[in-house]
Design a protein around this motif. Structure first.
Motif, PDB file in Angstrom:
ATOM      1  N   LEU A   2       0.904  -0.658  -0.051  1.00 15.29           N
ATOM      2  CA  LEU A   2       0.240  -0.024   0.057  1.00 15.29           C
ATOM      3  C   LEU A   2       0.805   1.251  -0.040  1.00 15.29           C
ATOM      4  O   LEU A   2       0.383   2.343   0.090  1.00 15.29           O
ATOM      5  N   LYS A   3       1.886   1.114   0.007  1.00 11.62           N
ATOM      6  CA  LYS A   3       3.057   2.510   0.260  1.00 11.62           C
ATOM      7  C   LYS A   3       2.770   3.448  -0.933  1.00 11.62           C
ATOM      8  O   LYS A   3       3.324   4.001  -0.755  1.00 11.62           O
ATOM      9  N   GLY A   4       2.058   2.595  -2.631  1.00 17.36           N
ATOM     10  CA  GLY A   4       2.306   3.126  -3.405  1.00 17.36           C
ATOM     11  C   GLY A   4       0.934   4.407  -3.042  1.00 17.36           C
ATOM     12  O   GLY A   4       1.243   5.774  -4.214  1.00 17.36           O
ATOM     13  N   VAL A   5       0.431   3.463  -3.079  1.00 19.91           N
ATOM     14  CA  VAL A   5      -1.027   4.439  -2.695  1.00 19.91           C
ATOM     15  C   VAL A   5      -1.336   5.771  -1.671  1.00 19.91           C
ATOM     16  O   VAL A   5      -1.006   6.553  -1.148  1.00 19.91           O
ATOM     17  N   LYS A  14       1.466   9.981   8.022  1.00 25.16           N
ATOM     18  CA  LYS A  14       0.425   9.403   8.432  1.00 25.16           C
ATOM     19  C   LYS A  14       1.077   8.150   8.623  1.00 25.16           C
ATOM     20  O   LYS A  14       0.989   7.284   9.559  1.00 25.16           O
ATOM     21  N   ALA A  15       1.741   8.082   7.503  1.00 25.54           N
ATOM     22  CA  ALA A  15       2.545   6.319   7.604  1.00 25.54           C
ATOM     23  C   ALA A  15       3.172   6.231   8.557  1.00 25.54           C
ATOM     24  O   ALA A  15       3.388   5.091   9.231  1.00 25.54           O
ATOM     25  N   VAL A  16       4.303   7.754   9.349  1.00 24.39           N
ATOM     26  CA  VAL A  16       5.179   7.133   9.697  1.00 24.39           C
ATOM     27  C   VAL A  16       4.772   6.995  11.597  1.00 24.39           C
ATOM     28  O   VAL A  16       5.108   6.346  12.137  1.00 24.39           O
ATOM     29  N   TRP A  54       0.097  -8.107  10.365  1.00 26.48           N
ATOM     30  CA  TRP A  54      -1.278  -7.392  10.133  1.00 26.48           C
ATOM     31  C   TRP A  54      -1.551  -6.178  10.713  1.00 26.48           C
ATOM     32  O   TRP A  54      -3.293  -4.945  10.377  1.00 26.48           O
ATOM     33  N   SER A  55      -1.128  -5.565  11.830  1.00 25.62           N
ATOM     34  CA  SER A  55      -1.510  -4.600  12.385  1.00 25.62           C
ATOM     35  C   SER A  55      -0.794  -3.195  10.932  1.00 25.62           C
ATOM     36  O   SER A  55      -1.792  -2.315  11.341  1.00 25.62           O
ATOM     37  N   ILE A  56       0.266  -3.331  10.814  1.00 26.13           N
ATOM     38  CA  ILE A  56       0.118  -2.031   9.456  1.00 26.13           C
ATOM     39  C   ILE A  56      -0.795  -2.588   8.771  1.00 26.13           C
ATOM     40  O   ILE A  56      -0.863  -1.449   7.896  1.00 26.13           O
ATOM     41  N   VAL A  57      -0.718  -3.183   7.917  1.00 25.83           N
ATOM     42  CA  VAL A  57      -1.828  -2.966   6.907  1.00 25.83           C
ATOM     43  C   VAL A  57      -3.105  -2.944   6.853  1.00 25.83           C
ATOM     44  O   VAL A  57      -3.454  -2.150   6.208  1.00 25.83           O
ATOM     45  N   SER A  58      -3.453  -3.443   8.487  1.00 31.88           N
ATOM     46  CA  SER A  58      -4.949  -3.228   9.014  1.00 31.88           C
ATOM     47  C   SER A  58      -4.800  -1.067   9.536  1.00 31.88           C
ATOM     48  O   SER A  58      -5.374  -0.138   8.751  1.00 31.88           O
ATOM     49  N   MET A  59      -3.676  -0.874   9.643  1.00 36.93           N
ATOM     50  CA  MET A  59      -3.564   1.251   9.721  1.00 36.93           C
ATOM     51  C   MET A  59      -3.339   1.155   8.615  1.00 36.93           C
ATOM     52  O   MET A  59      -3.910   2.528   8.715  1.00 36.93           O
ATOM     53  N   TYR A  60      -2.604   0.794   7.432  1.00 38.23           N
ATOM     54  CA  TYR A  60      -2.593   1.655   6.520  1.00 38.23           C
ATOM     55  C   TYR A  60      -4.321   1.227   5.902  1.00 38.23           C
ATOM     56  O   TYR A  60      -4.501   3.014   5.008  1.00 38.23           O
ATOM     57  N   THR A  61      -5.097   0.512   5.661  1.00 41.25           N
ATOM     58  CA  THR A  61      -5.633   0.526   5.355  1.00 41.25           C
ATOM     59  C   THR A  61      -6.848   1.305   6.038  1.00 41.25           C
ATOM     60  O   THR A  61      -7.841   2.216   4.707  1.00 41.25           O
ATOM     61  N   LEU A  62      -6.674   1.696   7.067  1.00 44.28           N
ATOM     62  CA  LEU A  62      -7.613   2.684   7.639  1.00 44.28           C
ATOM     63  C   LEU A  62      -6.938   4.056   7.058  1.00 44.28           C
ATOM     64  O   LEU A  62      -8.150   5.027   6.736  1.00 44.28           O
ATOM     65  N   THR A  66     -10.119   6.363   4.868  1.00 49.11           N
ATOM     66  CA  THR A  66     -10.362   7.804   5.627  1.00 49.11           C
ATOM     67  C   THR A  66      -9.768   8.603   5.487  1.00 49.11           C
ATOM     68  O   THR A  66     -10.090   9.927   5.717  1.00 49.11           O
ATOM     69  N   HIS A  67      -9.481   8.270   3.514  1.00 50.01           N
ATOM     70  CA  HIS A  67      -8.708   9.979   3.664  1.00 50.01           C
ATOM     71  C   HIS A  67      -9.382  10.735   2.257  1.00 50.01           C
ATOM     72  O   HIS A  67      -9.997  10.046   1.678  1.00 50.01           O
TER      73      HIS A  67
END
Length: 69
Positions: A2-5, A14-16, A54-62, A66-67
């Motif tokens: 999801l880094k490209g998105v 926010k990713a930081v 799983w937590s990284i992917v979940s928070m990235y998706t969140l 929400t953006h």
């Protein structure tokens, strides 16, 4: 994956925070819990790594959902 998105939307800031929370909060706690406190050994380390991913992917998706596009 999801880094490209995240880069395209310009929300790297926010990713930081996701990385800080996950790598310096969730992962050390889950490593201690599974590997040492519950005495699962190397299996506990792998479980902690899976929880981290799983937590990284979940928070990235969140943060992506929400953006405002």
């Amino acid at each position: 994956m999801l880094k490209g998105v995240i880069k395209a939307l310009g929300i790297q800031g926010k990713a930081v925070y996701v990385h800080l929370v996950c790598h310096w909060g969730i992962f050390p706690f889950s490593t201690w819990l599974f590997a040492f406190h519950l005495e699962m050994g190397i299996v506990g380390l792998w479980v902690a790594k899976i929880i981290l991913e799983w937590s990284i992917v979940s928070m990235y998706t969140l943060i992506i959902t929400t953006h405002s596009w």
